[in-house]
Scaffold this motif. Structure first.
Motif, PDB file in Angstrom:
ATOM      1  N   VAL A  39     -28.791 -31.628 -26.718  1.00 15.31           N
ATOM      2  CA  VAL A  39     -29.793 -31.366 -27.754  1.00 15.31           C
ATOM      3  C   VAL A  39     -30.574 -32.645 -28.115  1.00 15.31           C
ATOM      4  O   VAL A  39     -31.718 -32.576 -28.539  1.00 15.31           O
ATOM      5  N   SER A  69     -25.526 -41.686 -27.294  1.00 16.55           N
ATOM      6  CA  SER A  69     -25.504 -42.470 -28.539  1.00 16.55           C
ATOM      7  C   SER A  69     -25.355 -43.975 -28.350  1.00 16.55           C
ATOM      8  O   SER A  69     -26.125 -44.755 -28.907  1.00 16.55           O
ATOM      9  N   GLN A  87     -24.967 -40.353 -32.821  1.00 18.52           N
ATOM     10  CA  GLN A  87     -24.017 -39.655 -33.691  1.00 18.52           C
ATOM     11  C   GLN A  87     -23.777 -40.473 -34.957  1.00 18.52           C
ATOM     12  O   GLN A  87     -23.716 -41.707 -34.899  1.00 18.52           O
ATOM     13  N   GLU A 118     -23.282 -31.736 -35.049  1.00 16.02           N
ATOM     14  CA  GLU A 118     -22.760 -31.645 -33.675  1.00 16.02           C
ATOM     15  C   GLU A 118     -21.252 -31.461 -33.743  1.00 16.02           C
ATOM     16  O   GLU A 118     -20.567 -32.248 -34.406  1.00 16.02           O
ATOM     17  N   GLY A 149     -21.744 -40.599 -26.867  1.00 19.93           N
ATOM     18  CA  GLY A 149     -21.052 -40.561 -28.156  1.00 19.93           C
ATOM     19  C   GLY A 149     -19.728 -39.839 -28.028  1.00 19.93           C
ATOM     20  O   GLY A 149     -18.737 -40.190 -28.668  1.00 19.93           O
ATOM     21  N   THR A 194     -19.577 -33.536 -27.494  1.00 20.10           N
ATOM     22  CA  THR A 194     -19.944 -33.497 -28.914  1.00 20.10           C
ATOM     23  C   THR A 194     -21.436 -33.217 -28.944  1.00 20.10           C
ATOM     24  O   THR A 194     -22.234 -34.076 -28.545  1.00 20.10           O
TER      25      THR A 194
END
Ligand code: GLU
Length: 319
Positions: A39, A69, A87, A118, A149, A194
């Motif tokens: 996403v 991340s 994140q 998330e 992440g 995640t």
């Protein structure tokens, strides 16, 4: 050339240049997402679309796929990206000098706003026989690529359940688009990820295999969610993914948009203003963004806000 003619030419040239379109240099803005099936890439892409559509005479936004991340935070530290998604737990760790940034707190990172929640997920196929976390012992598990992440979350879950990633499982470090494919091709037994819901990374395998999502409901996970400001204990509602017709308890972080201190205030102000004034367009651009709500989007951030963002939030009376 006679003087009269020279004067004529000069006057003409001056006159023409006054009417010539001004070739204004656009500012390039680089926005780091993550895997193409996640996403974050949609955050980078959809905000870039919004900016190019509404302020395309001033900016040229480029949303690009990245390692995730940690990659984005490091690119922000080096000032190679103007914006990136990270994140909330990784944002916190970078700011405080923990985990990947142990002893090196990041001082030039700035917060812009939060996006979607998330969830930490462990996804498998029915035929692996994995029904709970303990069943992954002896199996082939993707824990996420370095730079992502999710890798930290996967390691944290493994530790909580007393699973040694070097001895008890065969751990892979695939990028998520490779991991989703590898699950379908039976090259791995499960993956940790995640990500916001729904995500193509989970929707796609759900179309081709009997997919199972494992509850992450250890009491220490609930405790962790109570202790850490960037975690919440939650569930993935039944029906979010094909074949998963039960609630899946787990914990969640928030996707945050970050920048660095050298990005001009005007660039951040223009982006923030456009996002909030066109929030309905952004919400419609991806299902994970449907729940976005302005006041919520100012929560869950660790690094100080960028002055360009503060200017807009003050104008709106949100600060
Ligand atoms: N949370 C993942 C990461 O940092 C990315 C998820 C996504 O791409 O949506 O690295």
């Amino acid at each position: 050339m006679k003087l009269g003619k020279v004067v004529m030419v000069v006057v003409l040239a001056l006159g023409l240049s006054a009417f010539a379109p001004q070739a204004m240099a656009k500012t390039d803005v680089l926005f780091g997402g993550a895997s193409i099936v996640g996403v974050y890439y949609q955050v980078a892409l959809q905000i870039s679309n919004l900016m190019n559509k509404n302020m395309g005479d001033k900016y040229n936004y480029i949303g690009r796929p990245t390692g995730g991340s940690v990659f984005n935070i490091n690119a922000i530290i080096r000032e190679t990206f103007d914006f990136g998604v990270a994140q909330s737990d990784r944002n916190f760790q970078a700011f405080k000098g923990l985990a990947d940034w142990q002893g090196k707190p990041v001082t030039n990172m700035r917060s812009v706003f939060s996006m979607h929640p998330e969830t930490v997920m462990l996804v498998t196929r029915k035929d692996t026989g994995i029904k709970k976390v303990a069943d992954i012992k002896g199996k082939h598990i993707n824990i996420g690529n370095p730079g992502s992440g999710q890798r930290f979350n996967a390691e944290e879950v493994l530790k909580i359940y007393g699973i040694d990633k070097d001895k008890d499982i065969t751990a892979e470090g695939l990028q998520q688009h490779e991991a989703s494919r590898a699950l379908v091709d039976r090259k791995i037994d499960a993956f940790f990820y995640t990500v916001g819901n729904p995500s193509a990374a989970i929707e796609e395998p759900a179309q081709s295999v009997d997919m199972v999502m494992i509850p992450l409901d250890h009491p220490d996970i609930k405790k962790l969610a109570e202790e850490k400001p960037y975690y919440v204990y939650t569930k993935i509602p039944a029906g979010t993914y094909k074949g998963v017709d039960y609630d899946v308890p787990t914990y969640a972080v928030t996707a945050t948009v970050i920048s660095h201190e050298k990005v001009p205030d005007e660039v951040v102000y223009d982006m923030v203003k456009t996002v909030f004034e066109r929030l309905d367009d952004l919400k419609k651009s991806h299902a994970a963004f449907r729940i976005l709500e302005p006041k919520q989007m100012l929560q869950g951030l660790s690094a100080p806000f960028h002055p360009g963002a503060i200017k807009y939030y003050k104008e709106k009376g949100w600060m």
